[in-house]
Design a protein around this motif. Structure first.
Motif, short mmCIF file in Angstrom:
data_model
loop_
_atom_site.label_atom_id
_atom_site.label_comp_id
_atom_site.label_asym_id
_atom_site.label_seq_id
_atom_site.Cartn_x
_atom_site.Cartn_y
_atom_site.Cartn_z
N VAL A 8 0.84 -1.20 0.00
CA VAL A 8 0.00 0.00 0.00
C VAL A 8 0.87 1.25 0.00
N LEU A 9 1.97 1.22 0.76
CA LEU A 9 2.87 2.39 0.79
C LEU A 9 3.50 2.66 -0.57
N PHE A 10 3.75 1.63 -1.36
CA PHE A 10 4.25 1.82 -2.72
C PHE A 10 3.14 2.25 -3.66
N ALA A 11 1.95 1.73 -3.46
CA ALA A 11 0.84 1.98 -4.38
C ALA A 11 0.26 3.38 -4.23
N ALA A 12 0.24 3.93 -3.03
CA ALA A 12 -0.40 5.23 -2.81
C ALA A 12 0.21 6.34 -3.66
N PRO A 13 1.53 6.53 -3.64
CA PRO A 13 2.08 7.58 -4.50
C PRO A 13 1.90 7.27 -5.99
N THR A 14 1.85 5.99 -6.31
CA THR A 14 1.62 5.59 -7.69
C THR A 14 0.24 6.03 -8.14
N ALA A 15 -0.75 5.86 -7.27
CA ALA A 15 -2.11 6.29 -7.59
C ALA A 15 -2.15 7.80 -7.83
N LEU A 16 -1.39 8.54 -7.06
CA LEU A 16 -1.33 9.99 -7.24
C LEU A 16 -0.71 10.35 -8.60
N ILE A 17 0.37 9.68 -8.96
CA ILE A 17 1.01 9.92 -10.26
C ILE A 17 0.04 9.59 -11.40
N ILE A 18 -0.65 8.47 -11.26
CA ILE A 18 -1.63 8.08 -12.28
C ILE A 18 -2.76 9.11 -12.36
N ALA A 19 -3.21 9.61 -11.22
CA ALA A 19 -4.28 10.61 -11.20
C ALA A 19 -3.85 11.89 -11.91
N VAL A 20 -2.63 12.32 -11.68
CA VAL A 20 -2.12 13.52 -12.35
C VAL A 20 -2.03 13.28 -13.86
N ALA A 21 -1.50 12.12 -14.25
CA ALA A 21 -1.41 11.79 -15.68
C ALA A 21 -2.80 11.76 -16.31
N GLY A 22 -3.76 11.18 -15.60
CA GLY A 22 -5.13 11.09 -16.10
C GLY A 22 -5.81 12.44 -16.21
N ALA A 23 -5.57 13.31 -15.24
CA ALA A 23 -6.15 14.65 -15.28
C ALA A 23 -5.55 15.45 -16.45
N ILE A 24 -4.25 15.35 -16.63
CA ILE A 24 -3.58 16.05 -17.73
C ILE A 24 -4.06 15.49 -19.07
N GLY A 25 -4.19 14.17 -19.15
CA GLY A 25 -4.60 13.53 -20.40
C GLY A 25 -6.09 13.63 -20.68
N GLY A 26 -6.86 14.03 -19.69
CA GLY A 26 -8.30 14.20 -19.88
C GLY A 26 -9.11 12.92 -19.77
N TRP A 27 -8.49 11.84 -19.35
CA TRP A 27 -9.22 10.57 -19.21
C TRP A 27 -9.59 10.27 -17.76
N LEU A 28 -9.42 11.27 -16.91
CA LEU A 28 -9.77 11.12 -15.50
C LEU A 28 -10.46 12.40 -15.03
N SER A 29 -11.74 12.32 -14.77
CA SER A 29 -12.47 13.46 -14.22
C SER A 29 -13.60 12.90 -13.36
N PHE A 30 -13.89 13.57 -12.29
CA PHE A 30 -14.88 13.07 -11.33
C PHE A 30 -16.24 12.94 -11.99
N PRO A 67 -0.56 9.02 -24.88
CA PRO A 67 0.73 8.96 -24.17
C PRO A 67 0.59 9.04 -22.65
N SER A 68 -0.33 9.85 -22.15
CA SER A 68 -0.49 9.98 -20.70
C SER A 68 -0.98 8.67 -20.09
N PHE A 69 -1.84 7.95 -20.80
CA PHE A 69 -2.31 6.65 -20.31
C PHE A 69 -1.19 5.62 -20.35
N LEU A 70 -0.42 5.63 -21.42
CA LEU A 70 0.70 4.68 -21.53
C LEU A 70 1.76 4.97 -20.47
N PHE A 71 1.98 6.24 -20.17
CA PHE A 71 2.90 6.61 -19.08
C PHE A 71 2.38 6.07 -17.75
N ALA A 72 1.08 6.27 -17.49
CA ALA A 72 0.48 5.77 -16.24
C ALA A 72 0.58 4.26 -16.17
#
Length: 167
Positions: A25-47, A121-126
């Protein structure tokens, strides 16, 4: 290949200790944050939460099997174990690389509603970041369960809360 299948089966049978889950979980939590930022930038993540309970329950079950369980059995189980018989380091990277390539392959082959996202690209990065972290967790925990659960939770949160497309 038989050794890889035996190792994969052993990783399915092994349930990690609480301390290993905590580390995962300690490894996954910051990963989820990185993925969230990539998704927000890429437009494939919005509430955009799903309001239908029946759809949500069905999604929970389906998403556990595909993609979480099956992809982790293949990429962090069979392939990682098999490639590691040749070289642990290169085996790790090759399984990660194939995990990333699997997503655009699905988009180009199946043409599902999520195809355009899987080519961004943002999804592939995530996906690449997720692959690195899940591979590390799999090796450290010696179990597939933490990576299956983490993969499942991330996809469930994306699909049910943040506008991930359904099949």
């Amino acid at each position: 290949m038989q050794a890889a299948l035996r190792q994969t089966w052993a990783a399915v049978k092994f349930w990690p200790a609480a301390s290993q889950w905590k580390t995962a979980v300690l490894f996954a939590a910051p990963t989820a944050l990185i993925i969230a930022v990539a998704g927000a930038i890429g437009g494939w993540l919005s509430f955009s939460p799903v309001n239908d309970a029946q759809t949500a329950l069905l999604a929970l079950a389906i998403l556990f099997v595909v993609p979480a369980f099956l992809e982790e059995i293949i990429f962090r189980g069979i392939l990682l174990s098999w490639f590691a018989t040749f070289s642990q380091r290169w085996g790790n990277w090759l399984s990660i690389f194939l995990f990333v390539l699997w997503h655009p392959f699905q988009a180009l082959t199946f043409g599902a509603p999520w195809s355009a996202i899987f080519l961004q690209p943002s999804f592939l990065f995530a996906t690449f970041i997720l692959g690195i972290v899940l591979t590390h967790i799999r090796i450290v925990s010696q179990s597939l369960w933490p990576v299956i659960v983490i993969h499942w939770l991330l996809v469930v949160v994306w699909k049910l809360l943040f506008g991930g497309p359904f099949y």
